[in-house]
Design a protein around this motif. Structure first.
Motif, short mmCIF file in Angstrom:
data_model
loop_
_atom_site.label_atom_id
_atom_site.label_comp_id
_atom_site.label_asym_id
_atom_site.label_seq_id
_atom_site.Cartn_x
_atom_site.Cartn_y
_atom_site.Cartn_z
N GLY A 1 46.86 41.17 44.68
CA GLY A 1 48.02 40.70 45.43
C GLY A 1 47.99 41.23 46.85
O GLY A 1 48.24 40.49 47.82
N ASN A 2 47.68 42.50 47.00
CA ASN A 2 47.57 43.12 48.32
C ASN A 2 46.48 42.44 49.13
O ASN A 2 46.66 42.10 50.30
CB ASN A 2 47.27 44.61 48.15
CG ASN A 2 47.49 45.41 49.42
OD1 ASN A 2 47.38 44.90 50.52
ND2 ASN A 2 47.81 46.67 49.26
N GLU A 3 45.35 42.22 48.50
CA GLU A 3 44.22 41.61 49.21
C GLU A 3 44.53 40.18 49.62
O GLU A 3 44.15 39.73 50.71
CB GLU A 3 42.98 41.65 48.32
CG GLU A 3 41.71 41.19 49.03
CD GLU A 3 40.47 41.29 48.16
OE1 GLU A 3 39.38 41.01 48.67
OE2 GLU A 3 40.61 41.64 46.96
N ARG A 4 45.25 39.46 48.76
CA ARG A 4 45.55 38.06 49.06
C ARG A 4 46.46 37.95 50.29
O ARG A 4 46.18 37.15 51.22
CB ARG A 4 46.23 37.41 47.85
CG ARG A 4 46.54 35.92 48.03
CD ARG A 4 45.27 35.10 48.02
NE ARG A 4 45.54 33.70 48.27
CZ ARG A 4 45.85 32.82 47.31
NH1 ARG A 4 45.93 33.20 46.05
NH2 ARG A 4 46.05 31.56 47.62
N VAL A 5 47.54 38.74 50.33
CA VAL A 5 48.44 38.65 51.48
C VAL A 5 47.77 39.22 52.73
O VAL A 5 48.02 38.74 53.85
CB VAL A 5 49.79 39.35 51.19
CG1 VAL A 5 50.54 38.64 50.10
CG2 VAL A 5 49.60 40.82 50.85
N SER A 6 46.90 40.21 52.55
CA SER A 6 46.19 40.78 53.71
C SER A 6 45.22 39.76 54.29
O SER A 6 45.13 39.60 55.51
CB SER A 6 45.43 42.04 53.28
OG SER A 6 46.30 43.04 52.81
N THR A 7 44.50 39.07 53.41
CA THR A 7 43.55 38.05 53.87
C THR A 7 44.27 36.91 54.57
O THR A 7 43.82 36.41 55.61
CB THR A 7 42.74 37.51 52.67
OG1 THR A 7 42.02 38.57 52.07
CG2 THR A 7 41.75 36.44 53.14
N THR A 8 45.39 36.50 54.02
CA THR A 8 46.17 35.42 54.63
C THR A 8 46.66 35.83 56.01
O THR A 8 46.59 35.05 56.97
CB THR A 8 47.36 35.05 53.73
OG1 THR A 8 46.88 34.62 52.45
CG2 THR A 8 48.18 33.93 54.36
N MET A 9 47.14 37.07 56.12
CA MET A 9 47.64 37.55 57.41
C MET A 9 46.53 37.60 58.45
O MET A 9 46.70 37.14 59.58
CB MET A 9 48.27 38.94 57.25
CG MET A 9 48.99 39.44 58.50
SD MET A 9 47.91 40.32 59.65
CE MET A 9 47.77 41.89 58.82
N MET B 1 53.96 46.78 47.97
CA MET B 1 53.59 45.76 46.99
C MET B 1 54.43 45.89 45.72
O MET B 1 54.85 44.90 45.14
CB MET B 1 52.09 45.87 46.67
CG MET B 1 51.17 45.61 47.85
SD MET B 1 51.44 44.00 48.64
CE MET B 1 51.12 42.88 47.27
N ALA B 2 54.68 47.13 45.29
CA ALA B 2 55.49 47.35 44.09
C ALA B 2 56.91 46.85 44.29
O ALA B 2 57.52 46.24 43.39
CB ALA B 2 55.49 48.83 43.73
N GLN B 3 57.46 47.08 45.47
CA GLN B 3 58.82 46.62 45.76
C GLN B 3 58.89 45.10 45.74
O GLN B 3 59.82 44.52 45.17
CB GLN B 3 59.26 47.15 47.13
CG GLN B 3 60.68 46.79 47.50
CD GLN B 3 61.10 47.38 48.85
OE1 GLN B 3 60.30 47.98 49.55
NE2 GLN B 3 62.35 47.20 49.21
N GLN B 4 57.89 44.44 46.33
CA GLN B 4 57.88 42.99 46.34
C GLN B 4 57.71 42.43 44.92
O GLN B 4 58.36 41.45 44.55
CB GLN B 4 56.75 42.49 47.25
CG GLN B 4 56.97 42.78 48.72
CD GLN B 4 55.84 42.29 49.60
OE1 GLN B 4 54.82 41.81 49.10
NE2 GLN B 4 55.99 42.43 50.91
N GLY B 5 56.83 43.07 44.14
CA GLY B 5 56.61 42.62 42.77
C GLY B 5 57.86 42.75 41.93
O GLY B 5 58.23 41.84 41.17
N SER B 6 58.55 43.88 42.05
CA SER B 6 59.78 44.11 41.28
C SER B 6 60.86 43.13 41.68
O SER B 6 61.60 42.61 40.82
CB SER B 6 60.26 45.55 41.48
OG SER B 6 59.32 46.48 40.98
#
Length: 258
Positions: A130-138, A32-37
């Motif tokens: 952010g982690n929860e949002r992409v996890s829920t979508t997946m 998540m940190a890599q994607q955010g950066s």
């Protein structure tokens, strides 16, 4: 096999948010940190950055006070003011990034009001939204795939049914989760700003300003954000606790004027 993987991922990704809400986080913090950066670097290349010294000092001061209170090291965070007068927004990303648009400063008129917004955005990061949002979508997409495969085997699938199921998942699962994130970040940000010595009552004034600036929005059930009225009600429900923290705050930040 897809169903087994789905259940395994769900069970392994269960966690608890700072407010005690059960949540699903399937991705590592490093990911998540890599994607955010990466997203932040792209924004810095695409958007103009404010060179106004007064504005930058003011925003930096407010953000650093909140980060210190959250026991996060301000020196490790990158805080950028984007010169976008028409954009009333701010954000915080995994990877220790904070962005504030200059348009927000016309609505968040005081340091306390700005602290309400930045505290809210830091709350998203603290709660791993952010982690929860992409996890829920997946998980939602995988569940829909299983359901549609099952319908195909029963000769029940059709474009209309597929569209209905997809729309139902969006309205019934993904959007409510996002609204839950917004409400939770409101609560976390409210208590954070109070502990940092910013007046929590300013959060209500902020959303009154937002309501005047934003006009009519979509129906709440079709929006990723609660209505301004719902946000104000939620903030007021935690105001007694926030005011107690504010009165106990050891320091009230005196940031340089914009």
């Amino acid at each position: 096999m897809l169903a087994i993987l789905l259940v395994s991922a769900f069970l392994s990704g269960c966690s608890v948010s700072p407010t005690g809400r059960n949540q699903l986080t399937l991705y590592s913090e490093d990911t998540m940190a890599q994607q955010g950066s990466q997203s932040f670097e792209e924004m810095k290349q695409q958007l103009p950055i404010s060179q106004d010294t007064k504005i930058n000092r003011n925003v930096q001061c407010v953000a650093e006070a909140l980060l210190k209170t959250a026991e996060l090291k301000p020196v490790e965070w990158e805080i950028v003011v984007f010169d976008q007068p028409d954009t009333v927004n701010a954000f915080a990303l995994p990877g220790r990034k904070i962005g504030v648009y200059t348009g927000l400063l016309d609505v968040a008129k005081t340091d306390d009001q700005l602290a309400a917004v930045v505290g809210h955005e830091i709350g998203h990061v603290l709660a791993h939204h952010g982690n929860e949002r992409v996890s829920t979508t997946m998980i939602t997409q995988a569940g829909l795939a299983i359901l549609l495969i099952g319908l195909q085997t029963q000769d029940m699938n059709s474009p209309e049914l597929t569209a209905a199921l997809t729309g139902g998942a969006q309205i019934g699962i993904i959007l409510p989760f996002s609204r839950a994130h917004e409400s939770e970040a409101d609560t976390i940000g409210l208590l954070l700003m109070a502990r940092a010595g910013f007046d929590p009552k300013a959060s209500v004034v902020l959303w009154q300003n937002m309501s005047q600036a934003g006009g009519d929005g979509p129906p709440q059930f079709l929006s990723t954000h609660p209505s301004n009225e719902s946000r104000i009600e939620g903030l007021e429900s935690h105001m007694d606790e926030a005011m107690a923290l504010y009165r106990e705050a050891a320091h009230h930040p005196q940031c340089p004027a914009r």
